[in-house]
Structures are given as C-alpha cells and as structure tokens.
Design a protein around this motif. Structure first.
Motif, PDB file in Angstrom:
ATOM      1  N   MET A  17     115.571  90.930  20.394  1.00  0.00           N
ATOM      2  CA  MET A  17     116.046  90.945  21.775  1.00  0.00           C
ATOM      3  C   MET A  17     117.478  90.408  21.874  1.00  0.00           C
ATOM      4  SD  MET A  17     113.864  92.308  23.760  1.00  0.00           S
ATOM      5  CE  MET A  17     114.430  91.760  25.367  1.00  0.00           C
ATOM      6  N   ALA A  18     117.753  89.332  21.110  1.00  0.00           N
ATOM      7  CA  ALA A  18     119.090  88.745  21.134  1.00  0.00           C
ATOM      8  C   ALA A  18     120.126  89.754  20.620  1.00  0.00           C
ATOM      9  CB  ALA A  18     119.126  87.469  20.298  1.00  0.00           C
ATOM     10  N   LEU A  19     119.772  90.483  19.541  1.00  0.00           N
ATOM     11  CA  LEU A  19     120.690  91.476  18.995  1.00  0.00           C
ATOM     12  C   LEU A  19     120.911  92.619  19.979  1.00  0.00           C
ATOM     13  CD1 LEU A  19     119.723  91.832  15.212  1.00  0.00           C
ATOM     14  CD2 LEU A  19     121.884  91.039  16.174  1.00  0.00           C
ATOM     15  N   ALA A  20     119.823  93.063  20.636  1.00  0.00           N
ATOM     16  CA  ALA A  20     119.941  94.144  21.622  1.00  0.00           C
ATOM     17  C   ALA A  20     120.852  93.723  22.775  1.00  0.00           C
ATOM     18  CB  ALA A  20     118.557  94.523  22.138  1.00  0.00           C
ATOM     19  N   ALA A  21     120.684  92.469  23.245  1.00  0.00           N
ATOM     20  CA  ALA A  21     121.538  91.964  24.320  1.00  0.00           C
ATOM     21  C   ALA A  21     122.991  91.860  23.861  1.00  0.00           C
ATOM     22  CB  ALA A  21     121.033  90.594  24.775  1.00  0.00           C
ATOM     23  N   PHE A  22     123.189  91.415  22.612  1.00  0.00           N
ATOM     24  CA  PHE A  22     124.546  91.283  22.064  1.00  0.00           C
ATOM     25  C   PHE A  22     125.231  92.644  21.971  1.00  0.00           C
ATOM     26  CE2 PHE A  22     127.349  91.241  18.294  1.00  0.00           C
ATOM     27  CZ  PHE A  22     128.257  90.266  18.697  1.00  0.00           C
ATOM     28  N   VAL A  23     124.506  93.645  21.447  1.00  0.00           N
ATOM     29  CA  VAL A  23     125.077  94.992  21.303  1.00  0.00           C
ATOM     30  C   VAL A  23     125.374  95.600  22.671  1.00  0.00           C
ATOM     31  CG1 VAL A  23     124.581  97.345  20.535  1.00  0.00           C
ATOM     32  CG2 VAL A  23     124.021  95.426  19.053  1.00  0.00           C
ATOM     33  N   GLY A  24     124.419  95.472  23.618  1.00  0.00           N
ATOM     34  CA  GLY A  24     124.619  96.035  24.950  1.00  0.00           C
ATOM     35  C   GLY A  24     125.764  95.374  25.701  1.00  0.00           C
ATOM     36  N   LEU A  25     125.825  94.039  25.653  1.00  0.00           N
ATOM     37  CA  LEU A  25     126.890  93.315  26.349  1.00  0.00           C
ATOM     38  C   LEU A  25     128.252  93.632  25.750  1.00  0.00           C
ATOM     39  CD1 LEU A  25     127.650  91.222  28.483  1.00  0.00           C
ATOM     40  CD2 LEU A  25     127.271  89.431  26.783  1.00  0.00           C
ATOM     41  N   ASN A  26     128.318  93.683  24.418  1.00  0.00           N
ATOM     42  CA  ASN A  26     129.578  94.015  23.769  1.00  0.00           C
ATOM     43  C   ASN A  26     130.002  95.447  24.076  1.00  0.00           C
ATOM     44  OD1 ASN A  26     130.985  92.054  21.710  1.00  0.00           O
ATOM     45  ND2 ASN A  26     128.797  91.611  21.619  1.00  0.00           N
ATOM     46  N   GLY A  27     129.017  96.346  24.227  1.00  0.00           N
ATOM     47  CA  GLY A  27     129.336  97.713  24.611  1.00  0.00           C
ATOM     48  C   GLY A  27     130.061  97.755  25.946  1.00  0.00           C
ATOM     49  N   LEU A  28     129.570  96.987  26.928  1.00  0.00           N
ATOM     50  CA  LEU A  28     130.217  96.930  28.248  1.00  0.00           C
ATOM     51  C   LEU A  28     131.624  96.337  28.154  1.00  0.00           C
ATOM     52  CD1 LEU A  28     127.237  95.719  30.483  1.00  0.00           C
ATOM     53  CD2 LEU A  28     128.178  98.024  30.338  1.00  0.00           C
ATOM     54  N   VAL A  29     131.743  95.243  27.385  1.00  0.00           N
ATOM     55  CA  VAL A  29     133.051  94.582  27.242  1.00  0.00           C
ATOM     56  C   VAL A  29     134.061  95.515  26.557  1.00  0.00           C
ATOM     57  CG1 VAL A  29     134.264  92.676  26.108  1.00  0.00           C
ATOM     58  CG2 VAL A  29     132.064  92.260  27.209  1.00  0.00           C
ATOM     59  N   LEU A  30     133.605  96.206  25.514  1.00  0.00           N
ATOM     60  CA  LEU A  30     134.519  97.066  24.762  1.00  0.00           C
ATOM     61  C   LEU A  30     134.931  98.309  25.549  1.00  0.00           C
ATOM     62  CD1 LEU A  30     133.064  96.827  21.136  1.00  0.00           C
ATOM     63  CD2 LEU A  30     135.048  95.675  22.100  1.00  0.00           C
ATOM     64  N   VAL A  31     134.026  98.816  26.396  1.00  0.00           N
ATOM     65  CA  VAL A  31     134.406  99.943  27.267  1.00  0.00           C
ATOM     66  C   VAL A  31     135.539  99.511  28.194  1.00  0.00           C
ATOM     67  CG1 VAL A  31     133.647 101.381  29.191  1.00  0.00           C
ATOM     68  CG2 VAL A  31     132.198 101.142  27.188  1.00  0.00           C
ATOM     69  N   TYR A  32     135.407  98.323  28.764  1.00  0.00           N
ATOM     70  CA  TYR A  32     136.455  97.802  29.652  1.00  0.00           C
ATOM     71  C   TYR A  32     137.768  97.596  28.887  1.00  0.00           C
ATOM     72  CZ  TYR A  32     138.861  94.763  32.978  1.00  0.00           C
ATOM     73  OH  TYR A  32     139.780  94.226  33.845  1.00  0.00           O
ATOM     74  N   LEU A  33     137.677  96.974  27.705  1.00  0.00           N
ATOM     75  CA  LEU A  33     138.873  96.743  26.900  1.00  0.00           C
ATOM     76  C   LEU A  33     139.537  98.058  26.486  1.00  0.00           C
ATOM     77  CD1 LEU A  33     137.923  93.805  24.488  1.00  0.00           C
ATOM     78  CD2 LEU A  33     139.588  93.769  26.341  1.00  0.00           C
ATOM     79  N   GLU A  34     138.709  99.023  26.103  1.00  0.00           N
ATOM     80  CA  GLU A  34     139.234 100.325  25.671  1.00  0.00           C
ATOM     81  C   GLU A  34     140.046 100.963  26.793  1.00  0.00           C
ATOM     82  OE1 GLU A  34     139.806 102.842  22.806  1.00  0.00           O
ATOM     83  OE2 GLU A  34     137.654 102.501  22.545  1.00  0.00           O
ATOM     84  N   ARG A  35     139.500 100.947  27.996  1.00  0.00           N
ATOM     85  CA  ARG A  35     140.172 101.604  29.113  1.00  0.00           C
ATOM     86  C   ARG A  35     141.424 100.835  29.534  1.00  0.00           C
ATOM     87  NH1 ARG A  35     135.638 104.166  33.093  1.00  0.00           N
ATOM     88  NH2 ARG A  35     137.530 105.063  33.940  1.00  0.00           N
TER      89      ARG A  35
END
Length: 308
Positions: free
Chosen positions: A1-19
């Motif tokens: 669960m911790a890994l899933a939360a880490f991957v999902g949260l980082n996905g949101l952060v990286l989408v923002y950073l990318e844009r």
C-alpha cells in the motif's frame, strides 16, 4: 500500500512538474487556472482519465490488449523493493538487489510489444517494433555501465554500494566513473522512451505509437508506469553514482529524494529542449558509440581494480 501511494503521489507531482518545466522552457507559465498556480491540474487530469470510457478495438486481441497495461504497471512495485531510501529504509534487504531491478525492468518491453500487437493497429505495431529494438540495444551499454560500478564495489547489493561512498560529492562514484554515469543516464532516458528517444510513441510519425488505441485508465497505466520507471532509473543512478542517501552535513532520506528529483528535472529538461532523433540515429548512437565506450570503460575499470 505504501509503494502504491508513493507511485501514485509521485505520478501527480511529476505531471505537474512536467507541465511547468515545459511551460517555462517555452516561455509560458504552464497550467495556471485549476488551483493556485495550477497545482490541482494533475488531479483534474487523473479524474478525467478515470472517467473516460474504456475502448477495445473490435479487431484486436482483447486478452493481449488489456494484459499489456497491467504487465507494464504491475512489475514496477518489485523494482522499488531493494532500493534503500535511507538508513535501513528498504522493502527487502537483498544481496542481488541490483540484479532484481535489471531483470524485472525488462517486463515493460514485453508489455509494449503486446500493446502494439494486441491493438491490431499498424501504428501500434510499428511503435512496438521500435520499442523492442530500442530497448534491446540500450540495455547492453546500461548493463556494462552498471557492471563497472559492481566491479568497484565487489557487490550487487545496493546498500553495500551506498556504504562504500562517502557523504561529500568528491567521495561519490561519479568522480571515478563519469563515463559510466553519462552512459547510464543516456540509456535510462532511452529505456523509459523519453524524448529525444521517444521513437516508439512519436506523435509526428505514429499518431501515438503503441498506445494509439488506448483510452482512459488503459492509457493511464502506461503513463504511470513511465513516470515510475523514471523514478527507478533516477533512484538507481543516485545509489550507484551519487552516494544514495548520503549527503553533506547530515545523511538522510531527504538527500536521496533531492538527488532523485534533480535527475528527474534533468530528464524533463532533455525532453523539452532537444529534438527527436531519427530511428537510424538512435541505433547508431548505441551500437557505434555507447557500447564500444562502455566496453572500454569496463575493461579499464577491471584493469585498474586488478592492479590496485
């Protein structure tokens, strides 16, 4: 669960950073309307993907079509298990952790192949063929650069490789292995299909390549897997060449995260700065330059270790 939360949260952060990186490189502010400075825009994008209809091509292979995004995303969690984010902070302590990462990272190529094949789409099939040839080529210099570090450390244990480096930058492996670091970084960008090596999904040539027929969270899983692989590549590079969680003054997990995000920003800068190379150029770079250079670097490393 911790890994899933880490991957999902980082996905949101990286989408923002990318844009945001894309916007500033192109002299515009990037997302700015949804939330303060567009900070909620990634959440809006995620909700849009979740709400979209899942579509299966009528002439495609349904089993292979939907197996591909699952196979692309699921092995990602295995890749994080042996990575030591801080002192004693890892999933499982493994002597062959580096080997495990290199072995399971290859599943993504199979997933891209199945996606193009199962779509029964000519653009998807061309993208899958490109992904396989590109990945097979760039795995070789990547492995050779990793071998140079394992020769020096005498181990494939990520914690042991970190332990043998000091807290100050001149004590990191990048000082003694700058060529291996450069090769690893280039191959990491190519392995994650990031520009200027995004030939498997080149919009100007193949519509969207292997994921042309995917909608909703079918596309979303490929998207998340790509960002998760970028994090893994950056984390492994931080361990092998940048001292892992060690840093000046006080060691800790924050140093590891700083190094990961610095490398991620570098990869994003590459995407929005350099033009896409041709397919013959991408293979020439690997077979004519990176592989010979990685072999020479490995032989010199082995000779120095033998003499010392």
């Amino acid at each position: 669960m911790a890994l899933a939360a880490f991957v999902g949260l980082n996905g949101l952060v990286l989408v923002y950073l990318e844009r945001k990186v894309a916007g500033h490189v192109q002299r515009r502010p990037g997302p700015f309307e949804v939330g303060p400075h567009g900070i909620i825009q990634p959440l809006a994008d995620a909700l849009k993907l979740v709400g979209k209809q899942l579509f299966t091509p009528p002439r495609g292979d349904k089993l292979l079509f939907w197996l591909a995004p699952i196979l692309s995303f699921t092995p990602i969690f295995v890749l994080f298990i042996p990575i030591e984010f801080g002192p004693g902070l890892y999933g499982i302590d493994m002597d062959l952790g580096l080997l495990l990462i290199l072995a399971f990272a290859g599943f993504n190529v199979l997933a891209l192949c199945l996606a193009g094949w199962g779509s029964n789409n000519k653009w998807g099939l061309l993208g899958a063929a490109r992904a396989v040839s590109q990945s097979v080529a760039y795995e070789i210099p990547l492995l050779l650069s990793v071998l140079a570090i394992s020769f020096m450390a005498g181990s494939l244990h990520l914690g042991e490789i970190t332990a043998q480096q000091g807290s100050w930058p001149w004590q990191w492996n990048i000082v003694t292995q700058p060529v291996a670091f450069l090769i690893f970084l280039i191959c990491g960008v190519a392995e994650t299909n990031r520009a200027p090596f995004d030939l498997p999904e080149a919009e100007s040539e193949l519509t969207a390549g292997f994921h042309t027929e995917y909608s909703g969270m079918g596309f979303g899983l490929f998207f998340l897997a790509e960002y998760a692989e970028m994090i893994v590549i950056s984390a492994v590079a931080a361990v092998l060449f940048l001292g892992g969680w060690k840093g000046p003054i006080v060691d800790g997990v924050w140093w590891f995260l700083i190094k990961i995000y610095a490398l991620l920003l570098l990869m994003m800068w590459f995407r929005w700065t350099y033009p896409r190379v041709r397919f013959d150029q991408i293979l020439n770079i690997c077979w004519k330059w990176l592989i010979p250079l990685a072999l020479v670097n490995l032989l010199v490393t082995a000779l120095v270790m033998k003499l010392v």
